[in-house]
Design an enzyme around this catalytic site. Structure first.
Site, PDB file in Angstrom:
ATOM      1  N   SER A   1      80.112  20.230  81.510  1.00 48.91           N
ATOM      2  CA  SER A   1      79.857  21.242  80.494  1.00 48.91           C
ATOM      3  C   SER A   1      78.876  22.278  81.035  1.00 48.91           C
ATOM      4  CB  SER A   1      79.336  20.582  79.213  1.00 48.91           C
ATOM      5  OG  SER A   1      79.348  21.493  78.140  1.00 48.91           O
ATOM      6  N   ASN A   2      78.255  23.052  80.186  1.00 47.74           N
ATOM      7  CA  ASN A   2      77.304  24.084  80.613  1.00 47.74           C
ATOM      8  C   ASN A   2      76.206  24.259  79.566  1.00 47.74           C
ATOM      9  OD1 ASN A   2      78.130  26.272  78.657  1.00 47.74           O
ATOM     10  ND2 ASN A   2      80.086  25.893  79.668  1.00 47.74           N
TER      11      ASN A   2
END
Ligand code: C5P
Length: 228
Positions: free
Chosen positions: A33-34
Site C-alpha cells: 500500500s502507500n
C-alpha cells in the site's frame, strides 16, 4: 476569488470522488500500500456536499469518518475501486480521482501465508493495475468531466501536464509532495490546477479551504464546457 458561499450552488450536480490508498494483498496477512491519508479526497467530498452536490465517495482503507451526506463505497484493491468507479462515473457529471491507486498488484495472491525460507532474497511478481481515471476519461458513453491529481516529488508541473494529456483529463491538480506542508499526510496542501488552456496556483492552505476552492473552480469549468 471564486467561493462556494451559498449552500446550494451545486444542487443537482453529481460527483464521484476516489480517495485514499488501495491495498493489494500479497497473502492472507500481508499487503502492498502507500501513505495516502485520504484527507484531500474526503475534504473534496465534504466541500461538494456543503455546496449542495450529490456525492459518491469511493474510498480505500483510511482512518477517517465518512463525511455526512456522502454515499460511501468502501474498497480495498485497485480492481475493486476500478469496478466501483466505472459504475458510479456513468451516473456522475464530475469525476475526481484523488486516490493513490497502487500501480501494481500481485500476479497471484497466495492462498496461504508465505513462509520465511532459507533464501536471503524473495522475489514477488507484480502485474500492472488498471488506470482507473484513464478508463473513466475514456468512457464513450456518459463520460463525466474528469479531474485527476498528480503527486510528484520533482518536475511536478511537467509530469502533471503530461498526465493531463496522456490520460485525456479535463483538469489536473499538480501536487508537490516533496514539500513538508503539502500532500500525503499533511493537513495543508498547495496545488497548481492545470487544464488544457490555463493554469492557476492555489497556495498552501488547510485542505478543507483548498477543497472548497477546487470544487468551485472545477464546477465553473464544468459549467463553461456544458454551455458550449
Ligand atoms: O499516473 P499517476 O498514478 O501518477 O496518476 C495519478 C492520477 O491518476 C490520480 O488522479 C489517480 O487517482 C489516478 N490513477 C488511477 N488509477 C491508477 C493510477 C492512478 O485512477 N491505476
Amino acid at each position: 476569488e471564486p467561493l462556494l458561499s451559498s449552500k446550494h450552488v451545486l444542487s443537482g450536480l453529481t460527483f464521484t470522488i476516489t480517495a485514499g490508498p488501495t491495498r493489494e494483498a500479497i497473502d492472507p496477512v500481508r499487503y502492498i500500500s502507500n501513505h495516502s491519508s485520504g484527507k484531500m479526497g474526503y475534504a473534496l467530498a465534504e466541500a461538494a456536499v456543503k455546496a449542495g452536490a450529490k456525492v459518491t465517495l469511493i474510498s480505500g482503507p483510511v482512518q477517517l469518518p465518512a463525511p455526512a451526506g456522502v454515499q460511501m463505497i468502501q474498497v480495498e484493491s485497485a480492481e475493486q475501486m476500478h469496478q466501483a468507479a466505472l459504475t458510479a462515473a456513468a451516473q456522475s457529471a464530475i469525476f475526481i480521482g484523488c486516490a493513490a491507486v497502487a500501480d501494481y498488484r500481485m500476479s497471484e495472491i497466495a492462498t496461504d501465508k508465505l513462509k520465511k525460507g532459507s533464501e536471503s532474497e524473495l522475489q514477488l511478481t507484480l502485474v500492472k493495475n488498471p488506470d482507473i481515471i484513464a478508463a473513466v476519461a475514456g468512457m464513450n458513453k456518459n463520460r463525466p468531466f474528469t479531474v485527476g491529481f498528480a503527486a510528484e516529488t520533482r518536475n511536478v508541473l511537467d509530469y502533471a501536464r503530461q498526465k493531463l494529456l496522456n490520460k485525456k483529463l479535463d483538469m489536473i491538480c499538480a501536487n508537490d509532495v516533496s514539500k513538508p506542508n503539502s500532500g500525503f499526510n499533511s493537513n495543508q496542501n498547495a496545488i497548481t490546477l492545470i487544464w488544457p488552456l490555463g493554469e492557476l496556483d492555489l497556495p498552501v492552505q488547510p485542505k478543507q479551504q483548498l477543497a472548497e476552492q477546487l470544487i468551485a473552480l472545477i464546477s465553473q469549468h464544468y459549467h463553461a464546457l456544458e454551455k458550449k
